[in-house]
Scaffold this motif. Structure first.
Motif, PDB file in Angstrom:
ATOM      1  N   ARG A  69       5.835   3.535   3.282  1.00  0.00           N
ATOM      2  CA  ARG A  69       5.685   4.069   1.923  1.00  0.00           C
ATOM      3  C   ARG A  69       7.032   4.448   1.305  1.00  0.00           C
ATOM      4  O   ARG A  69       7.213   4.375   0.085  1.00  0.00           O
ATOM      5  N   ARG A  70       7.976   4.836   2.135  1.00  0.00           N
ATOM      6  CA  ARG A  70       9.285   5.201   1.592  1.00  0.00           C
ATOM      7  C   ARG A  70       9.943   4.007   0.914  1.00  0.00           C
ATOM      8  O   ARG A  70      10.542   4.142  -0.152  1.00  0.00           O
ATOM      9  N   TRP A  71       9.805   2.836   1.534  1.00  0.00           N
ATOM     10  CA  TRP A  71      10.503   1.661   1.019  1.00  0.00           C
ATOM     11  C   TRP A  71       9.608   0.741   0.198  1.00  0.00           C
ATOM     12  O   TRP A  71      10.112  -0.145  -0.499  1.00  0.00           O
ATOM     13  N   ILE A  72       8.302   0.947   0.265  1.00  0.00           N
ATOM     14  CA  ILE A  72       7.369   0.144  -0.528  1.00  0.00           C
ATOM     15  C   ILE A  72       6.461   1.094  -1.290  1.00  0.00           C
ATOM     16  O   ILE A  72       5.325   1.360  -0.885  1.00  0.00           O
ATOM     17  N   PRO A  73       6.939   1.621  -2.395  1.00  0.00           N
ATOM     18  CA  PRO A  73       6.127   2.589  -3.149  1.00  0.00           C
ATOM     19  C   PRO A  73       4.837   1.982  -3.696  1.00  0.00           C
ATOM     20  O   PRO A  73       3.908   2.717  -4.024  1.00  0.00           O
ATOM     21  N   GLU A  74       4.742   0.652  -3.766  1.00  0.00           N
ATOM     22  CA  GLU A  74       3.511  -0.001  -4.212  1.00  0.00           C
ATOM     23  C   GLU A  74       2.325   0.340  -3.307  1.00  0.00           C
ATOM     24  O   GLU A  74       1.167   0.241  -3.716  1.00  0.00           O
ATOM     25  N   LEU A  75       2.640   0.738  -2.067  1.00  0.00           N
ATOM     26  CA  LEU A  75       1.575   1.044  -1.106  1.00  0.00           C
ATOM     27  C   LEU A  75       1.380   2.548  -0.930  1.00  0.00           C
ATOM     28  O   LEU A  75       0.727   2.981   0.026  1.00  0.00           O
ATOM     29  N   ALA A  76       1.893   3.335  -1.846  1.00  0.00           N
ATOM     30  CA  ALA A  76       1.867   4.791  -1.691  1.00  0.00           C
ATOM     31  C   ALA A  76       0.465   5.355  -1.562  1.00  0.00           C
ATOM     32  O   ALA A  76       0.239   6.332  -0.835  1.00  0.00           O
ATOM     33  N   GLU A  77      -0.509   4.766  -2.254  1.00  0.00           N
ATOM     34  CA  GLU A  77      -1.867   5.310  -2.259  1.00  0.00           C
ATOM     35  C   GLU A  77      -2.783   4.680  -1.220  1.00  0.00           C
ATOM     36  O   GLU A  77      -3.947   5.067  -1.104  1.00  0.00           O
ATOM     37  N   VAL A  78      -2.284   3.715  -0.471  1.00  0.00           N
ATOM     38  CA  VAL A  78      -3.123   3.038   0.525  1.00  0.00           C
ATOM     39  C   VAL A  78      -3.363   3.973   1.708  1.00  0.00           C
ATOM     40  O   VAL A  78      -2.426   4.585   2.231  1.00  0.00           O
ATOM     41  N   PRO A  79      -4.604   4.122   2.170  1.00  0.00           N
ATOM     42  CA  PRO A  79      -4.888   5.009   3.311  1.00  0.00           C
ATOM     43  C   PRO A  79      -4.149   4.586   4.575  1.00  0.00           C
ATOM     44  O   PRO A  79      -3.807   3.404   4.757  1.00  0.00           O
ATOM     45  N   ASN A  80      -3.916   5.554   5.456  1.00  0.00           N
ATOM     46  CA  ASN A  80      -3.162   5.296   6.680  1.00  0.00           C
ATOM     47  C   ASN A  80      -3.710   4.124   7.481  1.00  0.00           C
ATOM     48  O   ASN A  80      -2.947   3.324   8.038  1.00  0.00           O
ATOM     49  N   GLN A  81      -5.042   3.998   7.553  1.00  0.00           N
ATOM     50  CA  GLN A  81      -5.612   2.969   8.414  1.00  0.00           C
ATOM     51  C   GLN A  81      -5.379   1.562   7.871  1.00  0.00           C
ATOM     52  O   GLN A  81      -5.587   0.577   8.590  1.00  0.00           O
ATOM     53  N   TYR A  82      -4.931   1.455   6.619  1.00  0.00           N
ATOM     54  CA  TYR A  82      -4.725   0.127   6.030  1.00  0.00           C
ATOM     55  C   TYR A  82      -3.268  -0.165   5.667  1.00  0.00           C
ATOM     56  O   TYR A  82      -2.941  -1.298   5.340  1.00  0.00           O
ATOM     57  N   VAL A  83      -2.401   0.836   5.714  1.00  0.00           N
ATOM     58  CA  VAL A  83      -1.061   0.630   5.184  1.00  0.00           C
ATOM     59  C   VAL A  83      -0.273  -0.388   5.999  1.00  0.00           C
ATOM     60  O   VAL A  83       0.628  -1.052   5.479  1.00  0.00           O
ATOM     61  N   ALA A  84      -0.608  -0.567   7.279  1.00  0.00           N
ATOM     62  CA  ALA A  84       0.087  -1.568   8.085  1.00  0.00           C
ATOM     63  C   ALA A  84      -0.396  -2.982   7.787  1.00  0.00           C
ATOM     64  O   ALA A  84       0.335  -3.952   8.019  1.00  0.00           O
TER      65      ALA A  84
END
Length: 472
Positions: A412-427
Motif C-alpha cells: 500500500r505504501r508504494w501502490i496507493p491504488e490498492l489502499a482500500e483493498v482488504p488484507n486478504q486480497y491485497v497480495a
C-alpha cells in the motif's frame, strides 16, 4: 620541498580507515587528493541514481578535505591517461590508492603503470581481500557457506584506522574541474525528490546510518530483514559501495556493540561476508557481469518481449509485491532485499527474460549498484551462478507477499491504488469478486493493471524451457 603524493580516491570516498590516505599523511609530504570520473569505459559508467549519489558524496568528501586545509582535485576522462598527465603536471613522486577488484579498475592500473604512473595500492575496502581466502587445494571457493566458514576461521579483519587530522599541501595546486559542470544530479524531479528524502550521502551520513541500525534494529535483524514494511535492514549498501564507510568499520562497530552476541548481529555480519564473496567471485571470474557461471545457461531459450520488460521496469505487472518493489526502486534508488529476489525471479522465471536485462536495469536505477553483488544476486536467482538457487525454485509473488507483507503495508505504501483493498486480497487483487472490486473502487486494467502473465502457467513454461536446455 619534497615531491607531492597523489592520493587517488575511487570507491573509497572517506577519510577514516583509508590506508592510502593515512600513509600519505604520515609521510609528511604534500598530498594532492584526486578523484577521476573515469569515462574510459562507457559500459562501466554509473547509472543515473549512482551519478546522483556520487555528486553528493564527492561534495561531502571535498568539504571534509577542506576542513583539513586540503582540497579535492576533480578530473574527468580516461583515467589511464589522466594519471600520467597529473604526475607530470604536479611532479608527484607517486600515486597511492585503495586496491580495487573491479575488472575495469584493474585494467586502468595496468595501463597507467605501463605509462610510468607508479601506483602503490593498499587493502582496505574488504574484510578479506579477494584472493586471500582459498580452498585447501588453493583454488577459489565457488559456494558461499564454505567460504563463510573459511573467513571466520581466518585471521580477523584488522581494526580500522583513524582519519588524519591534517594533510600537508603542495606549493601549487593543479587545476580542478567543478563538480557542477559534470551534471551528475540530472534526474526526473520525482526521482531526485525521492532520493533526497531517503538518503544522506557521504561519510557523515554513513556513520549516522550505522549507529542508528546497530542501536535500533541489528539485534532483530535475522527476523526483521525479510519484512519489507519494516525498517529492519541496515541500508548501508550504497555507503559501502561508494566507500563512505569501510566494511572493517562496520564489522568493528558490530562486534564491539552491546548486542554483538545476538542472532541478529550474527546474521548481519554474515551479509558483510557475502559482500566479500561476491567480489571474490568477480576477482576469479571477471566475466560474471555478462556471462553465466554455469556455461550451459548460454543456451537457455530466453524470451524477447519488450512490452513485458517495460511493464516490469515501471511496476505495472499486475502483481502488487513486484510492482511495489519496482516503484520503490524508481522512487528511492533502492529496493528491499526480499523484494529484490521476488522481482528478479518474476523477470527471469515468470517472464522468462534474460537475467542480464534485469541486472542492467538495476545498475541504472540502484544507488548501491555494485557490479559484483548485483551480478551474483541475479545469477543466484536465475540459477546460473556457482552458488545458485536451483532454476526450478520459482517464487510465487502472491505467496511471497502474504508471507512477508501479511498486512499489505509495503504494497500500500508504494501502490496507493490498492489502499482500500482488504488484507486478504491485497497480495492478489484479481481473486476478489467483481462486486467487491467495484465496492473498493478498484478497476483492474484501469486503476490498477491486469496481470501480464498467469503465474501458474508461466511457471510451467519456465520449467519446460529449463527441461529442454538440460535435455530432461
Amino acid at each position: 620541498m619534497s615531491s607531492p603524493l597523489i592520493v587517488l580516491f575511487r570507491s573509497d570516498l572517506r577519510l577514516a580507515d583509508h590506508p592510502a590516505l593515512a600513509m600519505a599523511a604520515r609521510s609528511g609530504r604534500p598530498v594532492i587528493p584526486v578523484f577521476v570520473f573515469d569515462t574510459g569505459n562507457r559500459h562501466a559508467m554509473p547509472g543515473a541514481a549512482g551519478r546522483w549519489w556520487l555528486h553528493h558524496s564527492l561534495q561531502n568528501l571535498s568539504a571534509a578535505l577542506e576542513r583539513l586545509g586540503s582540497r579535492l582535485i576533480l578530473r574527468r576522462g580516461n583515467a589511464s591517461r589522466i594519471l600520467p598527465d597529473l604526475i607530470r603536471e604536479t611532479g608527484a613522486g607517486g600515486v597511492l590508492a585503495s586496491q580495487s577488484h573491479e575488472p575495469r579498475q584493474r585494467a586502468v592500473e595496468r595501463l597507467a603503470a605501463s605509462r610510468g604512473a607508479a601506483l602503490k595500492l593498499y587493502a582496505g575496502n574488504h574484510l578479506f581481500e579477494p584472493g586471500s581466502v582459498v580452498t585447501g587445494a588453493g583454488g577459489p571457493y565457488r559456494i558461499f557457506t564454505p567460504f563463510h566458514k573459511a573467513c571466520l576461521a581466518a585471521e580477523p579483519p584488522a581494526r580500522p584506522i583513524a582519519a588524519p587530522d591534517r594533510l600537508a599541501t603542495p606549493a601549487a595546486w593543479p587545476v580542478s574541474e567543478t563538480l557542477e559542470a559534470w551534471g551528475l544530479r540530472a534526474l526526473d524531479p520525482d526521482r531526485a525528490g525521492g532520493l533526497g528524502q531517503t538518503w544522506q550521502p557521504g561519510e557523515t551520513g554513513a556513520t549516522a546510518r550505522l549507529e542508528t541500525f546497530l542501536d535500533s534494529a541489528a539485534a532483530a535483524y535475522d527476523g526483521a530483514r525479510d519484512m519489507p514494511a519494516r525498517d529492519g535492514t541496515s541500508m548501508l549498501s550504497p555507503h559501502l559501495h561508494f566507500g563512505e564507510i569501510s566494511a572493517r568499520q562496520v564489522w568493528d562497530a558490530a562486534i564491539h556493540h552491546p548486542d554483538a552476541g545476538s542472532g541478529g548481529m550474527a546474521a548481519f555480519l554474515r551479509q558483510l561476508v557475502w559482500r566479500d564473496f561476491a567480489c571474490h567471485l568477480m576477482h576469479h571470474f571477471p566475466d560474471i557481469t555478462h556471462r553465466p557461471l554455469r556455461p550451459e545457461f548460454e543456451a537457455f531459450p530466453w524470451d524477447h518481449d519488450e512490452s513485458a520488460l517495460r511493464a516490469w521496469q515501471r511496476g505495472t505487472t499486475g502483481y502488487p509485491i513486484v510492482d511495489a518493489a519496482m516503484r520503490q526502486l524508481w522512487r528511492t534508488g533502492w529496493m528491499h532485499n526480499r523484494t529484490r529476489m521476488v522481482a528478479a525471479s518474476f523477470l527471469v522465471k515468470d517472464l522468462r527474460l534474460d537475467w542480464r536485462l534485469g541486472a542492467q536495469w538495476f545498475l541504472e536505477t540502484l544507488v548501491d549498484a555494485d557490479a559484483a553483488s548485483n551480478s551474483c544476486g541475479w545469477q543466484w536467482v536465475a540459477g546460473c551462478g556457482t552458488d545458485a538457487a536451483p532454476y526450478f525454485r520459482v517464487f510465487n509473488p502472491a505467496l511471497q507477499a502474504r508471507k512477508f507483507d501479511p498486512e499489505g503495508r509495503y504494497v500500500r505504501r508504494w501502490i496507493p491504488e490498492l489502499a482500500e483493498v482488504p488484507n486478504q486480497y491485497v497480495a492478489a487483487p484479481w481473486t476478489m469478486t467483481p462486486g467487491c472490486r467495484e465496492a473498493m473502487g478498484l478497476r483492474l486494467g484501469q486503476s490498477y493493471p491486469n496481470r501480464i502473465v498467469d503465474h501458474a502457467e508461466a511457471r510451467k513454461r519456465a520449467l519446460a524451457a529449463f527441461g529442454r536446455m538440460t535435455g530432461q
